[in-house]
Scaffold this motif. Structure first.
Motif, PDB file in Angstrom:
ATOM      1  N   TYR A 193      26.718  97.163 -32.102  1.00 21.90           N
ATOM      2  CA  TYR A 193      26.399  98.067 -31.466  1.00 21.90           C
ATOM      3  C   TYR A 193      26.165  98.054 -29.662  1.00 21.90           C
ATOM      4  O   TYR A 193      25.201  97.158 -30.044  1.00 21.90           O
ATOM      5  N   PRO A 194      26.308  98.548 -28.802  1.00 18.22           N
ATOM      6  CA  PRO A 194      25.893  98.089 -27.529  1.00 18.22           C
ATOM      7  C   PRO A 194      25.125  98.829 -27.186  1.00 18.22           C
ATOM      8  O   PRO A 194      24.432  99.843 -28.038  1.00 18.22           O
ATOM      9  N   ILE A 241      22.136 102.308 -28.334  1.00 17.64           N
ATOM     10  CA  ILE A 241      22.097 102.510 -30.243  1.00 17.64           C
ATOM     11  C   ILE A 241      22.194 100.719 -30.630  1.00 17.64           C
ATOM     12  O   ILE A 241      22.733 101.100 -31.669  1.00 17.64           O
ATOM     13  N   THR A 253      22.834  98.445 -35.337  1.00 18.17           N
ATOM     14  CA  THR A 253      23.605  97.511 -35.970  1.00 18.17           C
ATOM     15  C   THR A 253      23.421  96.943 -36.993  1.00 18.17           C
ATOM     16  O   THR A 253      21.868  96.476 -37.707  1.00 18.17           O
ATOM     17  N   ASP A 308      20.839 108.957 -28.006  1.00 21.54           N
ATOM     18  CA  ASP A 308      21.196 107.669 -28.105  1.00 21.54           C
ATOM     19  C   ASP A 308      23.044 107.657 -28.091  1.00 21.54           C
ATOM     20  O   ASP A 308      23.380 107.100 -27.303  1.00 21.54           O
ATOM     21  N   PHE A 309      22.738 107.440 -29.182  1.00 21.11           N
ATOM     22  CA  PHE A 309      24.352 108.787 -29.456  1.00 21.11           C
ATOM     23  C   PHE A 309      25.696 109.207 -28.208  1.00 21.11           C
ATOM     24  O   PHE A 309      26.387 108.608 -28.180  1.00 21.11           O
ATOM     25  N   LYS A 355      24.627 109.545 -24.964  1.00 13.22           N
ATOM     26  CA  LYS A 355      24.930 107.963 -23.926  1.00 13.22           C
ATOM     27  C   LYS A 355      26.036 107.546 -24.340  1.00 13.22           C
ATOM     28  O   LYS A 355      27.405 106.865 -23.540  1.00 13.22           O
ATOM     29  N   PHE A 356      26.300 106.743 -25.226  1.00  8.69           N
ATOM     30  CA  PHE A 356      26.841 105.753 -26.072  1.00  8.69           C
ATOM     31  C   PHE A 356      28.739 106.984 -26.277  1.00  8.69           C
ATOM     32  O   PHE A 356      29.478 105.842 -25.829  1.00  8.69           O
ATOM     33  N   ARG A 357      28.838 107.476 -26.926  1.00 10.91           N
ATOM     34  CA  ARG A 357      30.061 108.131 -26.972  1.00 10.91           C
ATOM     35  C   ARG A 357      30.242 108.883 -25.363  1.00 10.91           C
ATOM     36  O   ARG A 357      31.642 108.390 -24.814  1.00 10.91           O
ATOM     37  N   ALA A 401      30.047 106.487 -22.517  1.00 10.10           N
ATOM     38  CA  ALA A 401      30.240 105.419 -22.115  1.00 10.10           C
ATOM     39  C   ALA A 401      31.607 105.191 -22.657  1.00 10.10           C
ATOM     40  O   ALA A 401      32.588 104.766 -21.943  1.00 10.10           O
ATOM     41  N   ARG A 402      31.878 105.056 -23.883  1.00  6.55           N
ATOM     42  CA  ARG A 402      32.969 104.742 -24.751  1.00  6.55           C
ATOM     43  C   ARG A 402      33.959 106.006 -23.926  1.00  6.55           C
ATOM     44  O   ARG A 402      35.470 105.395 -23.584  1.00  6.55           O
TER      45      ARG A 402
END
Length: 530
Positions: A313-314, A317, A321, A399-400, A402-404, A406-407
Motif C-alpha cells: 500500500y502507498p 496507509i 500492508t 488516511d484511507f 486520502k488514499f481513495r 488519490a486513486r
C-alpha cells in the motif's frame, strides 16, 4: 505466523486453554463520538458496531438512521445485509454436516452433486468441497457474477449448471482468485446432503442454535422485518462511489441464487453472538458443553489454504500492508503489527460489513454500514486494532479517504476517437447469447439501439456510440455499471461477436462484463447454452 505440525496442534490447544482468562480491555472511551464523527464526515446514514472481549459482549449498538432523510434510528437489532461475510456462515453450516459425518471437507463435489461440471473435465472429477471455499479453482476474479449481480431470474440449480461454460483463467489450484459462484455450489451441496434448502438449513442448524434471533438468509423474512437498514450509494458523480448519497432499491441488491455467497442479513446483537462463537472455537456462549460445531472444525476454518497476493500500500496507509496474507475456509488470515488477524469483508449493492477477530487477544468486532463508503469500515477497523494492540491513536479513516481520493484522481476518463459506426444501427440489432450468462437482445428504437439483458430483471439500457464499432451501454437503472460494448464484424460485414467491459476503472469486480462473449443466435433459438 508460526506453523505447527498436525501432531503438535492438540498439545498447543490444550496449553492455550490452560492460560488464565485475559482481563477485559475497555472499548475506546470516545467510540460513540468517533463513530458519529466519521459518519458525518463521510456521509454514512447508518452504522452498527459489535465488540466482544474475552467471551463477553462489551458493545453492541446502532448509530444514525436506517434511511437517508428518515427518522427511524439504527439500533442493536437493526438488520444490515452482510455480503460476503455470509461465506463463513455457509462454512459453519458445512461444518455441522462434517461433524455429523455426512460429508468431509475433501469429498469430491460430484459425489454429492453427480451432475455438476466445470469447464475442464479433470477439474470436475477432482474438485472438492474444500476447493469450493478457498478460491483456487482456476476461475478468474469474480467470474460468473453477472448471473446474480445486480439481480437474476435464474434458479440456484440452473446457475450451478451453467458453471460448465465458464472458462478458467489459470490452471487448477495454481493460485488465488476470489469468486462467489463456487459458494453457490457449496449451498447446493448443503441442499443435496440435507434435503433442505440452504436458507432453511442455515436457519435451523446455524442461526437458531447460535441464538442469532433476527439474522435471516430468507429474502421474504428480510423484507418483512420492519427494523432493517436501507441501502445507499453515490450515483451522480461520474463514477459509482462519487457524488451525492442516494437511497437504492433494496429489492435489487443481489440475486438469491447466490445467497450462500453473500445473502445473509444480521444485526449488531446477532453479530456479537457470532463473534463469541468464533472466538470460542464453536462453543455456544451459554457453556454447558454445547457447541455449534466442533473444535476440529474450528481449526479447519482458520487454517490457511492458499496464499493471496500482497501489494504494498502507498502512503498514507503503507503500515496496513500485511507481511503474509492467505485465505482459509471463508476467512482471510493476515498479520498486523505482529499478530494474526482473522477477518472478512462483505459488500452488496448499498451496504458493507467488516468482521475482525484477534484470536491471541480473544477480541472480535464487526462493523456494518448501509452505504458503500468503505473507507469508514477499513479506517475504523485499523483504529480498533490499534486500540486493542496498545498503539497510539491515529486517523485511519482520514488516511484511507486520502488514499481513495488519490486513486480516483489517477483514473482519467478515456476519450473516444472521432469516428462513425461501420453499419447502420439496424445492422447491430439481433439476438445474441453467451454460454454462461445466456441471451440478450438488441433492437432499434428510432435513432437509437436498446439492449436487454433478458435474465437480469430491469437491466435494459441504451447504446450510445463511442467510437468505431464500440458503444457505451447506459442502463436505465443507474445503479448498474455502464459498459463498453464492442461489435466485431466478419468478412461479410455482419456481427460475428460482441465483447464488453466496464467503463469505470474502479468498478467492482462482480461487474464481470469482460468474461462475456456474445455470438449471434439463430432466429427461434431458445435459451443461450449449447
Amino acid at each position: 505466523m508460526s506453523r505447527l505440525s498436525p501432531s503438535l496442534r492438540p498439545l498447543a490447544l490444550a496449553l492455550l486453554c490452560s492460560i488464565p482468562a485475559l482481563a477485559l480491555a475497555d472499548p475506546p472511551k470516545n467510540l460513540d463520538a468517533r463513530v458519529a464523527q466519521v459518519m458525518q464526515e463521510q456521509g454514512v446514514p447508518g452504522m452498527a458496531v459489535a465488540i466482544v472481549e474475552n467471551g463477553h459482549v462489551v458493545h453492541a449498538k446502532g448509530y444514525g438512521v436506517r434511511r437517508l432523510g428518515g427518522t427511524e434510528a439504527v439500533d442493536a437489532d437493526t438488520i444490515f445485509p452482510i455480503g460476503s461475510t455470509s461465506k463463513a456462515m455457509t462454512v459453519a453450516a458445512l461444518a455441522v454436516l462434517v461433524d455429523e459425518k455426512k460429508i468431509d471437507w475433501d469429498d469430491r463435489v460430484i459425489d454429492h452433486l453427480p451432475g455438476f461440471q466445470m469447464y475442464d473435465a479433470w477439474v470436475t472429477r477432482e474438485l472438492t468441497i474444500r476447493d469450493l471455499l478457498v478460491h483456487r479453482s482456476g476461475l478468474g476474479l469474480g467470474a460468473g457474477d453477472l448471473m446474480f449481480v445486480p439481480r437474476s431470474s435464474l434458479s440456484r440449480a440452473e446457475s450451478v449448471r451453467r458453471l460448465r461454460y465458464l472458462k478458467p483463467a489459470t490452471s487448477f489450484r495454481s493460485g488465488y482468485a476470489y469468486d462467489n459462484v463456487l459458494y453457490m455450489v457449496a449451498g447446493a451441496v448443503i441442499e443435496a446432503v440435507s434435503g433442505q434448502t440452504w436458507e432453511a438449513y442455515i436457519r435451523d442448524h446455524v442461526f437458531e442454535p447460535a441464538g442469532m434471533r433476527v439474522t435471516t438468509s430468507d429474502e421474504v423474512d428480510q423484507f418483512a422485518t420492519a427494523n432493517r437498514a436501507q441501502p445507499h450509494a453515490r450515483m451522480d458523480g461520474g463514477l459509482r462511489g462519487v457524488g451525492r448519497q442516494e437511497v437504492l432499491d433494496e429489492r435489487a441488491s443481489l440475486g438469491r441464487n447466490a445467497a450462500p455467497a453473500g445473502g445473509v442479513a444480521s444485526s449488531a446483537n446477532d453479530m456479537a453472538r457470532w463473534l463469541e462463537i468464533q472466538l470460542a472455537h464453536g462453543a455456544l456462549p451459554e457453556g454447558q458443553g454445547k457447541r455449534l460445531y466442533s473444535e476440529t472444525a474450528a481449526r479447519e476454518m482458520w487454517t490457511p489454504q492458499v496464499n493471496m497476493p500482497i501489494s504494498q500500500y502507498p502512503a498514507p496507509i503503507a503500515e496496513a500492508t500485511p507481511q503474509f496474507s492467505s485465505y482459509a475456509l471463508g476467512w482471510d488470515v493476515e498479520d498486523y503489527r505482529g499478530l494474526k488477524i482473522i477477518s472478512h469483508g462483505g459488500a452488496v449493492l448499498g451496504a458493507q460489513t467488516m468482521v475482525v477477530l484477534i484470536p491471541d487477544r480473544n477480541i472480535g468486532f464487526s462493523l456494518n454500514i448501509n452505504s458503500e463508503d468503505g473507507v469508514v469500515l477499513r479506517g475504523l477497523m485499523f483504529e480498533l486494532l490499534d486500540h486493542y494492540l496498545d498503539q497510539p491513536q491515529r486517523d485511519w479513516v482520514g488516511d484511507f479517504s486520502k488514499f481513495r481520493q488519490a486513486r480516483e484522481l489517477l483514473k482519467v476518463s478515456a476519450k473516444p476517437v472521432a469516428s462513425r459506426p461501420t453499419l447502420p444501427l439496424g445492422g447491430y440489432a439481433g439476438r445474441y447469447a453467451d454460454p454462461w450468462y445466456g441471451p440478450i437482445s438488441i433492437h432499434q428504437e428510432g435513432k437509437r439501439l436498446r439492449l436487454n439483458f433478458e435474465q437480469t430483471p430491469n437491466m435494459q439500457g441504451t447504446l450510445e456510440h463511442w467510437q468505431y464499432d464500440t458503444f457505451v451501454v447506459r442502463w436505465d437503472d443507474r445503479t448498474s455499471e455502464p459498459a463498453y460494448m464492442t461489435f466485431r464484424l466478419d468478412e461479410q460485414g455482419k456481427v460475428d461477436d460482441i465483447r464488453m467491459k466496464a467503463v469505470s476503472p474502479i468498478a467492482d469486480f462482480s461487474w464481470d462484463y469482460h468474461d462475456l462473449h456474445f455470438t449471434p443466435q439463430a432466429a427461434g433459438a431458445a435459451g443461450g447454452q449449447p
